[in-house]
Write a protein that holds these residues in place. Structure first.
Motif, PDB file in Angstrom:
ATOM      1  N   VAL A  43      11.537-174.250  53.465  1.00  0.00           N
ATOM      2  CA  VAL A  43      10.688-173.849  54.601  1.00  0.00           C
ATOM      3  C   VAL A  43       9.207-174.131  54.322  1.00  0.00           C
ATOM      4  O   VAL A  43       8.550-174.779  55.141  1.00  0.00           O
ATOM      5  N   PRO A  44       8.655-173.714  53.177  1.00  0.00           N
ATOM      6  CA  PRO A  44       7.243-174.034  52.942  1.00  0.00           C
ATOM      7  C   PRO A  44       6.994-175.544  52.924  1.00  0.00           C
ATOM      8  O   PRO A  44       5.959-176.013  53.391  1.00  0.00           O
ATOM      9  N   ILE A  76       4.456-180.142  55.903  1.00  0.00           N
ATOM     10  CA  ILE A  76       4.527-181.442  56.592  1.00  0.00           C
ATOM     11  C   ILE A  76       3.928-181.336  58.003  1.00  0.00           C
ATOM     12  O   ILE A  76       3.194-182.209  58.441  1.00  0.00           O
ATOM     13  N   VAL A  77       4.227-180.236  58.704  1.00  0.00           N
ATOM     14  CA  VAL A  77       3.697-180.101  60.071  1.00  0.00           C
ATOM     15  C   VAL A  77       2.309-179.440  60.083  1.00  0.00           C
ATOM     16  O   VAL A  77       1.761-179.156  61.155  1.00  0.00           O
ATOM     17  N   ALA A 120       9.130-178.110  63.081  1.00  0.00           N
ATOM     18  CA  ALA A 120       9.547-177.762  61.711  1.00  0.00           C
ATOM     19  C   ALA A 120      10.961-177.187  61.725  1.00  0.00           C
ATOM     20  O   ALA A 120      11.797-177.524  60.875  1.00  0.00           O
ATOM     21  N   ARG A 121      11.235-176.334  62.699  1.00  0.00           N
ATOM     22  CA  ARG A 121      12.569-175.739  62.812  1.00  0.00           C
ATOM     23  C   ARG A 121      13.616-176.823  63.081  1.00  0.00           C
ATOM     24  O   ARG A 121      14.720-176.785  62.539  1.00  0.00           O
ATOM     25  N   ALA A 122      13.233-177.801  63.925  1.00  0.00           N
ATOM     26  CA  ALA A 122      14.171-178.873  64.248  1.00  0.00           C
ATOM     27  C   ALA A 122      14.418-179.782  63.051  1.00  0.00           C
ATOM     28  O   ALA A 122      15.485-180.377  62.924  1.00  0.00           O
ATOM     29  N   LEU A 123      13.431-179.882  62.173  1.00  0.00           N
ATOM     30  CA  LEU A 123      13.522-180.856  61.071  1.00  0.00           C
ATOM     31  C   LEU A 123      14.038-180.276  59.761  1.00  0.00           C
ATOM     32  O   LEU A 123      14.480-181.017  58.894  1.00  0.00           O
ATOM     33  N   VAL A 124      13.959-178.971  59.624  1.00  0.00           N
ATOM     34  CA  VAL A 124      14.224-178.371  58.309  1.00  0.00           C
ATOM     35  C   VAL A 124      15.653-178.655  57.809  1.00  0.00           C
ATOM     36  O   VAL A 124      15.876-178.737  56.596  1.00  0.00           O
ATOM     37  N   LEU A 179       3.356-187.001  64.415  1.00  0.00           N
ATOM     38  CA  LEU A 179       4.373-186.353  63.576  1.00  0.00           C
ATOM     39  C   LEU A 179       5.766-186.924  63.871  1.00  0.00           C
ATOM     40  O   LEU A 179       6.537-187.210  62.949  1.00  0.00           O
ATOM     41  N   LEU A 180       6.045-187.107  65.167  1.00  0.00           N
ATOM     42  CA  LEU A 180       7.352-187.652  65.547  1.00  0.00           C
ATOM     43  C   LEU A 180       7.515-189.069  64.995  1.00  0.00           C
ATOM     44  O   LEU A 180       8.606-189.463  64.558  1.00  0.00           O
ATOM     45  N   GLU A 181       6.441-189.813  65.011  1.00  0.00           N
ATOM     46  CA  GLU A 181       6.492-191.185  64.483  1.00  0.00           C
ATOM     47  C   GLU A 181       6.768-191.174  62.971  1.00  0.00           C
ATOM     48  O   GLU A 181       7.573-191.951  62.468  1.00  0.00           O
TER      49      GLU A 181
END
Lengths: 298, 243
Positions: free
Chosen positions: B133-134, B139-140, B164-168, B194-196
């Motif tokens: 999580v950290p 990253i975001v 972040a939740r979607a990517l973790v 960020l999406l890129e």
């Protein structure tokens, strides 16, 4: 389920109680109100039933024998009666016992004038029943037994007690039906509030990939805890109130206590506690399952 | 219309999303999607654009398996979504990150818990959660705000939390439904960057948007929907004016 997931679920269930304080309070109040009425009703009805039951226990049928009947046959008749399922107890009263009892109850010192037992032919069985409504059937049977001269009974008492029993049963069913309807109405309203509070949260969980079990578990734990608290509160109140009422009745109406034997608080709560807690937890469990289920198919 | 349609020349090496003659009709009203054919490869960055009522949201809901198709064939990450069993849907969604216009964060939980929640669902250990999580919050760009509640964050920050939740859980595909719809231009660009970045690290990214400026500037594949039909599918495309 992993151990940390289990504890997480448990923690979330407890936290949910505080997250939605108003919903929690409304739910507890609803369940408490319903179970308070149920508990109160149960305490009253069981006491009524107890009083009627005690009255029934005192109702006896008296069986008298043919003149000169042998002791062995009297013993046989006693055994036959005792084997009947509707019979709870049988006492043999000899002619001497009957006379002693009569002297004590009615004659006192005037009995000295009697040189012989005028109740020579009054040996009998006092027969007590489990269910007073079976009295007629028993009497019909006893009258057909060889060696039985006469059967005495109190038909009015038996009929009255049977009627009271039936009345209690009807009133109980009626009140339970009303309580059930009120409970369903109140609880369904509370559940509707729960649905609106939870809808978004459940949707988010489902989008992220939570299983139905994972989504449901904290809500079920929360529901069961609400049910448990909702049941414990009225139990506590009824316990206190019952004790107070019993103390008051015993102190103020001591004359009544010999006629009407009320159940002790322990006797009432022996059944009421597990039943109320079971209903409370059951309502909480079902309520939360229903609340969450509507949103699980996302 | 026909001349607008450009067929993609390259044959996909590995399709991650396949829609063949997919139609979706609601119980009332006109069909939302009609005979849609769509192929998206692993690692692509795709914009889906179109006016309101064009079928974009329906398409996203079909990809998420929130809705089922009326006819045709739909396969996402190897799952045949027309036949998938209800109990298999959570597992399918765990490989599919999703970001919404309205963020959809759990309002009573802080940033850390919102992101950790996605990890708890897949039953990661506390040790792994404390590590992952950290790292994703860094990253975001929200490492310093992990204790904040959503209401204490700006729109851009909330969208970063959602990202972040979607990517973790390291999804194979990231679906973003109007991710910049509630954001100002500066935050919108930051989210798109960020999406890129996420796409460059190998995740397939599908963005539904109305943001003409971003679509035109980023020069990615653009699929345009109109009244439930794909009217354009261009590599390095732009936002098509309906007028």
């Amino acid at each position: 389920m992993r151990i940390n997931s289990f504890f997480y679920t448990l923690r979330q269930g407890v936290r949910n109680l505080f997250r939605n304080k108003w919903f929690t309070l409304a739910s507890i109040a609803t369940i408490s109100s319903c179970l308070f009425l149920f508990g109160l009703f149960y305490a009253i009805v069981t006491n009524f039933q107890n009083i009627v039951h005690r009255a029934q226990e005192g109702v006896a049928v008296y069986v008298f024998f043919d003149e000169g009947l042998e002791d062995s046959r009297i013993q046989e008749i006693g055994d036959m009666i005792l084997r009947r399922t509707e019979v709870s107890d049988v006492h043999f009263v000899s002619a001497e016992d009957a006379w002693e009892s009569f002297k004590t109850d009615y004659l006192g010192d005037y009995a000295d004038g009697f040189t012989e037992n005028p109740l020579q032919n009054s040996a009998n069985y006092e027969v007590y029943l489990n269910d007073v409504s079976m009295q007629s059937a028993l009497v019909t049977y006893l009258e057909s037994v060889d060696g039985v001269r006469m059967v005495n009974r109190s038909e009015i008492v038996a009929t009255t007690l049977t009627g009271v029993n039936a009345l209690i049963a009807y009133v109980s069913v009626g009140i339970i039906a009303i309580l059930f309807a009120v409970s369903v109405f109140l609880i369904s309203n509370t559940v509707m509030i729960g649905i609106s509070v939870r809808k978004e949260e459940i949707n988010i969980m489902k989008y992220i990939g939570a299983t139905d079990f994972f989504v449901r578990s904290p809500f079920v734990i929360e529901g069961m805890m609400i049910g448990l608290i909702g049941a414990a509160i009225p139990l506590g109140i009824i316990y206190g109130v019952y004790n107070m009422v019993m103390e008051y009745v015993t102190a103020r109406f001591s004359m009544l206590s010999s006629l009407l034997k009320f159940l002790t608080v322990e006797e009432v709560f022996h059944i009421l506690t597990p039943v109320s807690l079971g209903i409370g937890v059951g309502i909480g469990f079902l309520g939360s399952i229903v609340t969450v289920r509507k949103h699980l198919r996302v | 219309m026909a001349e607008r349609r450009k067929r993609r020349s390259a044959v996909p090496e590995k399709e991650i999303i396949t829609l063949t003659k997919v139609s979706k009709a609601y119980s009332t009203g006109a069909p939302a999607l009609k005979d849609v054919n769509l192929h998206i490869n692993r690692g692509e960055f795709v914009f889906i654009v179109g006016d309101s009522g064009s079928g974009k949201s329906t398409l996203i809901k079909l990809l998420l398996r929130e809705l089922t198709i009326t006819s045709g064939y739909i396969n996402v990450m190897g799952y045949d979504l027309s036949k998938i069993r209800h109990r298999k849907i959570p597992k399918f969604r765990r490989n599919l990150g999703v970001v919404f216009q309205d963020f959809r964060l759990l309002k009573d939980r802080n940033v850390y818990e919102n992101v950790a929640f996605a990890q708890r669902i897949i039953q990661k250990s506390n040790k792994e959660i404390k590590k992952n999580v950290p790292s994703i919050l860094a990253i975001v760009g929200l490492a310093g705000k992990y204790k904040a509640k959503p209401r204490q964050l700006s729109g851009g920050e909330q969208q970063r939390v959602a990202l972040a939740r979607a990517l973790v859980n390291k999804p194979t595909v990231l679906l973003a439904d109007e991710p910049t719809g509630n954001l100002d231009p500066k935050n919108s660009w930051e989210i798109m960057k960020l999406l890129e970045q996420i796409n460059e690290s190998g995740t397939t990214v599908i963005v539904v948007t109305h943001n003409r400026e971003i679509v035109n500037a980023m020069q990615k594949r653009v699929i345009t929907l109109k009244k439930g039909v794909i009217i354009s599918d261009e590599e390095k495309g732009g936002y098509i004016d309906e007028d």
